[in-house]
Structure formats: C-alpha cells, structure tokens
Design a protein around this motif. Structure first.
Motif, PDB file in Angstrom:
ATOM      1  N   SER A  60      67.730  46.250  67.974  1.00  0.00           N
ATOM      2  CA  SER A  60      68.362  47.162  68.387  1.00  0.00           C
ATOM      3  C   SER A  60      67.624  48.388  67.108  1.00  0.00           C
ATOM      4  CB  SER A  60      69.128  47.622  68.204  1.00  0.00           C
ATOM      5  OG  SER A  60      70.567  47.610  66.859  1.00  0.00           O
ATOM      6  N   ILE A  61      67.694  50.531  68.066  1.00  0.00           N
ATOM      7  CA  ILE A  61      67.116  50.932  67.790  1.00  0.00           C
ATOM      8  C   ILE A  61      67.675  51.401  65.890  1.00  0.00           C
ATOM      9  CG2 ILE A  61      66.750  53.809  67.132  1.00  0.00           C
ATOM     10  CD1 ILE A  61      66.281  53.627  70.525  1.00  0.00           C
ATOM     11  N   SER A  62      68.491  51.268  66.527  1.00  0.00           N
ATOM     12  CA  SER A  62      69.710  51.044  64.576  1.00  0.00           C
ATOM     13  C   SER A  62      68.920  49.828  64.022  1.00  0.00           C
ATOM     14  CB  SER A  62      70.839  51.415  64.659  1.00  0.00           C
ATOM     15  OG  SER A  62      71.926  52.131  65.934  1.00  0.00           O
ATOM     16  N   THR A  63      69.012  49.145  64.171  1.00  0.00           N
ATOM     17  CA  THR A  63      67.869  47.904  63.611  1.00  0.00           C
ATOM     18  C   THR A  63      66.852  47.593  63.156  1.00  0.00           C
ATOM     19  OG1 THR A  63      69.486  45.903  64.331  1.00  0.00           O
ATOM     20  CG2 THR A  63      67.591  45.695  63.732  1.00  0.00           C
ATOM     21  N   VAL A  64      66.510  48.392  63.744  1.00  0.00           N
ATOM     22  CA  VAL A  64      64.692  49.088  63.619  1.00  0.00           C
ATOM     23  C   VAL A  64      64.588  50.420  62.680  1.00  0.00           C
ATOM     24  CG1 VAL A  64      62.594  49.887  64.646  1.00  0.00           C
ATOM     25  CG2 VAL A  64      63.730  47.731  65.898  1.00  0.00           C
ATOM     26  N   GLY A  91      60.024  57.866  67.351  1.00  0.00           N
ATOM     27  CA  GLY A  91      60.665  59.088  67.439  1.00  0.00           C
ATOM     28  C   GLY A  91      61.971  58.979  66.827  1.00  0.00           C
ATOM     29  N   LEU A  92      62.702  58.403  68.184  1.00  0.00           N
ATOM     30  CA  LEU A  92      63.802  57.868  68.081  1.00  0.00           C
ATOM     31  C   LEU A  92      64.075  57.084  66.592  1.00  0.00           C
ATOM     32  CD1 LEU A  92      64.375  56.797  71.800  1.00  0.00           C
ATOM     33  CD2 LEU A  92      64.827  59.275  70.528  1.00  0.00           C
ATOM     34  N   VAL A  93      63.500  56.159  66.403  1.00  0.00           N
ATOM     35  CA  VAL A  93      63.603  55.585  65.846  1.00  0.00           C
ATOM     36  C   VAL A  93      63.357  56.240  63.429  1.00  0.00           C
ATOM     37  CG1 VAL A  93      62.265  53.561  63.660  1.00  0.00           C
ATOM     38  CG2 VAL A  93      62.374  53.408  66.562  1.00  0.00           C
ATOM     39  N   PRO A 141      68.879  45.967  74.528  1.00  0.00           N
ATOM     40  CA  PRO A 141      68.827  47.880  73.672  1.00  0.00           C
ATOM     41  C   PRO A 141      68.220  48.670  73.330  1.00  0.00           C
ATOM     42  CG  PRO A 141      68.769  45.793  71.877  1.00  0.00           C
ATOM     43  CD  PRO A 141      68.335  45.196  73.145  1.00  0.00           C
ATOM     44  N   GLN A 142      66.919  48.946  73.413  1.00  0.00           N
ATOM     45  CA  GLN A 142      66.239  49.461  72.752  1.00  0.00           C
ATOM     46  C   GLN A 142      65.534  50.199  74.601  1.00  0.00           C
ATOM     47  OE1 GLN A 142      62.217  48.088  71.554  1.00  0.00           O
ATOM     48  NE2 GLN A 142      63.209  47.198  69.883  1.00  0.00           N
ATOM     49  N   GLU A 143      66.135  49.431  75.141  1.00  0.00           N
ATOM     50  CA  GLU A 143      65.681  50.177  76.876  1.00  0.00           C
ATOM     51  C   GLU A 143      66.945  50.993  77.210  1.00  0.00           C
ATOM     52  OE1 GLU A 143      66.445  51.106  80.850  1.00  0.00           O
ATOM     53  OE2 GLU A 143      68.136  49.565  79.824  1.00  0.00           O
ATOM     54  N   LYS A 144      68.087  50.587  76.210  1.00  0.00           N
ATOM     55  CA  LYS A 144      69.727  51.247  76.941  1.00  0.00           C
ATOM     56  C   LYS A 144      69.155  52.437  76.114  1.00  0.00           C
ATOM     57  CE  LYS A 144      72.626  47.341  77.865  1.00  0.00           C
ATOM     58  NZ  LYS A 144      73.664  46.368  76.615  1.00  0.00           N
ATOM     59  N   GLU A 145      69.485  53.014  75.161  1.00  0.00           N
ATOM     60  CA  GLU A 145      69.067  54.210  74.460  1.00  0.00           C
ATOM     61  C   GLU A 145      67.596  54.770  74.887  1.00  0.00           C
ATOM     62  OE1 GLU A 145      69.859  54.302  70.320  1.00  0.00           O
ATOM     63  OE2 GLU A 145      70.434  51.844  70.090  1.00  0.00           O
TER      64      GLU A 145
END
Length: 236
Positions: A60-64, A91-93, A141-145
């Motif tokens: 997920s982006i949170s994990t990254v 940029g979201l990361v 999870p990345q696509e969802k965000e």
C-alpha cells in the motif's frame, strides 16, 4: 550539501529518473551543491501481483511511505538539508510519509526538508480508464488510492495543508512548515491540471505529458530549469 530524493510513480522504477539525473550530472554548478543519496529510493509497484511469487504482495502507499521514512533516516541520514521530488504516485508517497511522521510526533525531524516538488501527482485522483481499472485491477492497494475521492488520500491532503503547507514557522512535534512546488503537465491526460494542482498555493504548469514532464532532455527543458532553480534556492 543538499540531498535530492527522487520518488517514482506507479508501474515505474528508480530508473525513470535517469534522464533527469543525466542532465544533472553535466550541470557542474548544481552538482557542487546538490547530490542524490545512494542508492536511489525505490519500491515495489505494478498492476498485478506476480503469480510466480505467491508469497509477495503489492504494498500500500502507507507501507511505501514507511519505507521512504526509513530511507530518509538511513540512506539520506547524512544530509542536513533535503529536497523531495515526486512524480505521479510518488508525490502521494511523499505526502503520506510526512503526515505519518507528524502523527508520530516527529515534526522537528522534518525541518531539514527544505522543499517538496510534485510533478503530475494525482492529488485528487485520476479518472483515466477508472471503470476499466476497477474491473481489471482488483485487490491492488495502490490503484485504489489513485481513484478520485479516496478518503485516505483526502485525509492526507488535509493534514498536509494544515500541518505542513500552512503550518507556523517554528516546527513542533505535530507540525512543520515545508514549501511545496506543485506542477501539472501541459498535455497530461492521465492526471488533470485540477487534480495535480489541487489546493496548493504554489501551483503551475510545465511542458509535457504525464511521463515527459519528468524526463528532461537538456538543461533548456523547463522542468529541469525549474527544479534546478528550486534546488539552488534550497542549497543556500
């Protein structure tokens, strides 16, 4: 010396920054003041989990973001000044990483980050092929965000505006003012100008589509000259 941390987007890799850093390598005035930490930051991404690796997942982006947090502490730990440059999902990361550090009460550690640069980041999501993505890319999870109106992305954006962009000058445990320079691609059909610029006060447009905006071919390319100016200012 100023450290420059590049963060790539979805379905990409650290190599996407090679055109940018190749131009940097010939810019001796800039290289005397700003360099990349080694190795360059990279994370796992893609549309589908590999069937050859059944015990792996797409993070997920949170994990990254937590991976980036450790990178800033370890690989980039020697730099007392940093600029973070993110393309697309990168940029979201970056934003998620900063907000998660503030949540942990580590706002004063962020004072060494002199600027964040976002290139074609889907700050309010990307509608391109959304229906097809939802049908074909399930459980990613990345696509969802990357979808419009994602709650976690929206919550992160509010925290960035309140606790970073418009924070008081003096850092606290829960806030740290960091200037953001945010750019949309002039010909970008993947991320609209409205999504890329969102509510950021210092937002503009650079030439190129979603991919070429981050791949300058010379020092005359406006993305390079713009980022160069920001790096030189941060290095003072």
């Amino acid at each position: 010396m100023l450290g420059v941390v590049f963060v790539h987007g979805v379905r990409s890799s650290a190599e996407m920054w090679d055109p940018f850093t190749s131009v940097m390598a010939e810019d001796y005035d800039l290289m005397a003041k700003a360099v990349e930490p080694v190795p360059r930051f990279e994370y796992a991404t893609g549309l589908f989990r590999s069937s050859w690796k059944p015990l792996t997942v797409i993070p997920s982006i949170s994990t990254v973001a937590d991976s980036l947090k450790e990178y800033l502490i370890t690989e980039a730990g020697e730099f007392d000044r940093l600029v973070l440059v993110g393309h697309s999902q990168g940029g979201l990361v970056i934003q998620r990483c900063l907000v998660r550090m503030l949540t942990e009460g580590r706002g004063q550690e962020l004072a060494r980050i002199r600027r964040v640069v976002l290139l074609a980041t889907p700050n309010t999501g990307s509608e391109l092929l959304q229906t097809a993505r939802e049908k074909l890319v399930r459980g990613n999870p990345q696509e969802k965000e990357l979808r419009p109106f994602n709650e976690l992305v929206a919550d992160t954006a509010r925290s960035v505006q309140r606790d970073i962009v418009h924070a008081a000058e003096q850092p606290t445990e829960r806030s740290c003012r960091i200037p953001f320079s945010v750019y949309a691609g002039e010909q970008d059909k993947v991320v609209t100008r409205a999504s890329a610029q969102a509510a950021f006060p210092n937002a503009a447009v650079l030439p190129g589509d979603h991919f070429t905006i981050a791949k300058p071919d010379s020092r005359r390319h406006r993305t390079y000259s713009t980022v160069r100016r920001l790096l030189m200012e941060a290095a003072l």
